[in-house]
Design an enzyme around this catalytic site. Structure first.
Site, PDB file in Angstrom:
ATOM      1  N   GLU A  99       9.478   9.227  -1.122  1.00 48.03           N
ATOM      2  CA  GLU A  99       7.616  10.120  -1.416  1.00 48.03           C
ATOM      3  C   GLU A  99       7.812  11.423  -0.709  1.00 48.03           C
ATOM      4  OE1 GLU A  99       5.600   6.063  -2.425  1.00 48.03           O
ATOM      5  OE2 GLU A  99       5.167   7.089   0.064  1.00 48.03           O
ATOM      6  N   GLY A 145      -3.778  -3.807  18.113  1.00 50.13           N
ATOM      7  CA  GLY A 145      -3.814  -3.766  17.014  1.00 50.13           C
ATOM      8  C   GLY A 145      -4.348  -2.926  15.770  1.00 50.13           C
ATOM      9  N   ALA A 168       2.051  -3.108   3.871  1.00 49.34           N
ATOM     10  CA  ALA A 168       0.288  -3.430   4.139  1.00 49.34           C
ATOM     11  C   ALA A 168       0.205  -4.445   4.228  1.00 49.34           C
ATOM     12  CB  ALA A 168      -0.190  -2.256   3.768  1.00 49.34           C
ATOM     13  N   GLY A 196      -4.135  -1.715  12.846  1.00 49.14           N
ATOM     14  CA  GLY A 196      -3.217  -1.234  11.042  1.00 49.14           C
ATOM     15  C   GLY A 196      -4.065  -2.551  10.532  1.00 49.14           C
TER      16      GLY A 196
END
Length: 464
Positions: free
Chosen positions: A194, A35, A341, A37
């Site tokens: 958003e 991964g 994040a 990310g």
């Protein structure tokens, strides 16, 4: 914390034509990361140029900047502005290897991974596989709606939106036109808020210019939230300000409501409400995704992998989990850390330092998360910020959100492209990427004109 160093490099000492994936010769301990990310990249940044061989596996050949998916979906940005190729990212990293493949199974007993392109041995394995959309077992919703966890999802949303708006200009059937121009967003977290704000601005500033065939008031945006407030992980001030901003943009918000069914044209809720809409965007939940091979007793709620305080997977000696997939259950974090994040980056950095210490038999401290605050934007010049004791909203919160996100994007060119697009949009509200470059879920006019709703009065009451 004791972790045994398990060296299988003799089995990979040369590149042969076998079922094994070919890798550069190395006598260094091998760290395999699944991964690329935020967590995976943060770990690689800590291990680059160190005495270790790093191998990254990902099913894509690029990193995706997920916080701006909604801007791609609403035509504000092109996808290449928020994706960055791994090989370009790792240019000059002599100890880092990228392989494009999907990992299918982990075999802990032999320290082996089975991938779609062959097998590979590891000394240390790190799962940074992230999450996927969780539809909570509602197959009809999963089949007919769109999540927003991949850049392809964002493009699908864009094409769905533009195609449906174009079809609405063609059809003479009022029910069909309503369905084509109504948008339902499920989930009142940052992604949902958003997305709702961006769609509302599209409706207010773009629709009247592009589609004079019908009034912009025909486009209704619904935000469905199962709780009684938006942005439930942020402060009450952030929640109330967000609600005000969305109401000012004419977003219709349904609190204490949840979706029970969706057939592609009609949304049904548990309370019995029905909303006519052919556009449903799901941001209401995520679940972990990882290869087979781990003992299910170490998997907790949300399909996350339970780890100890050092991010080591329970029941293993050399397998770790970081980012959204990891659930470090402690007295202070009974549900694990927030899946954002900020957490992923901190865990990636921590594990990089920890692995280097482990290889030298040095003492390791447990992982401690430092909450640096939360930000969410609701449109141009409108955002909310929770930074410790400081909680504020409006223009300065939006400016801070913009700076933080711009600096977090990979690659100078990408930052430049996003910054330029934002500057143009700031003065003009222009979204220049309104292109339909491929069809998404094409439907015939005859199918659409058959679209009807069982309880039209209830829909009209919601709309009013």
């Amino acid at each position: 914390m004791n972790v045994k160093h398990l060296n299988n490099n003799s089995k990979e000492s040369s590149c042969k034509v076998t079922n094994d994936i070919c890798l550069p010769d190395s006598d260094l301990p091998r760290v395999v990361i699944i991964g690329g990310g935020f967590a995976g990249l943060a770990l690689i940044e800590k291990l680059k140029h160190k005495e270790v061989q790093v191998v990254l596996f990902d099913k894509n050949n690029f990193h995706q900047f997920q916080p701006l998916f909604y801007q791609v979906a609403t035509s504000a940005l092109e996808p290449d502005s928020i994706v960055f190729p791994f090989r370009k990212q790792f240019k000059g990293y002599k100890n880092v290897v990228f392989r494009l493949a999907e990992v299918e199974k982990i075999q802990p007993s032999s320290n082996t991974l089975i991938t779609s392109k062959g097998k590979i041995h590891y000394d240390y394995l790190v799962l940074a596989t992230g999450t996927t959309t969780n539809f909570f077992g509602m197959d009809s919703v999963a089949q007919n709606s769109l999540g927003m966890k991949d850049i392809r999802d964002s493009l699908n949303i864009r094409h769905m939106m533009l195609q449906n708006l174009e079809q609405a200009a063609i059809t003479c059937d009022d029910d069909v036109r309503d369905a084509l121009t109504n948008f339902v967003i499920v989930g009142g977290g940052p992604a949902g808020v958003e997305m709702a704000g961006a769609l509302a601005e599209f409706c207010k500033y773009i629709l009247p210019k592009d589609y004079p065939e019908y009034p912009s008031s025909i486009m209704n945006i619904y935000l469905i939230e199962a709780n009684d407030e938006l942005l439930s992980t942020m402060s009450d001030k952030a929640s109330s300000k967000t609600l005000k901003y969305l109401k000012d943009l004419n977003v219709k918000i349904l609190f204490n409501e949840s979706v029970s069914d969706y057939d592609g044209s009609q949304v049904s809720t548990k309370s019995g409400k029905k909303i006519l809409a052919m556009n449903l965007i799901w941001t209401a939940g995520v679940k972990g995704q990882f290869p087979k091979g781990l003992d299910e007793k170490h998997v907790v709620k949300g399909n996350r992998i339970k780890t100890d305080s050092y991010l080591k997977v329970e029941g293993s000696e050399n397998i770790f989990a970081i980012g959204d997939i990891a659930a470090m259950i402690t007295e202070n974090t009974p549900k694990g850390h927030p899946q954002v994040a900020q957490t992923a980056i901190q865990q990636g950095k921590y594990l990089g330092e920890s692995l280097l210490k482990l290889m030298k038999n040095k003492h390791i401290e447990p992982f401690h998360y430092k909450d640096k605050g939360s930000l969410a934007t609701v449109g141009k010049r409108k955002a909310v910020a929770d930074l410790g004791k400081f909680k504020f909203a409006g223009y300065f919160a939006w400016l801070l959100w913009s700076i933080v996100h711009l600096l977090s994007i990979s690659g100078f060119r990408n930052r430049l492209m996003v910054g330029f697009n934002w500057a143009v949009s700031y003065f003009t509200y222009e979204k220049s990427n309104r292109l339909i470059i491929r069809n998404f879920k094409p439907q015939t006019v005859s199918q659409q004109t058959k679209l009807k709703i069982d309880n039209k009065e209830e829909v009209e009451n919601i709309t009013r």
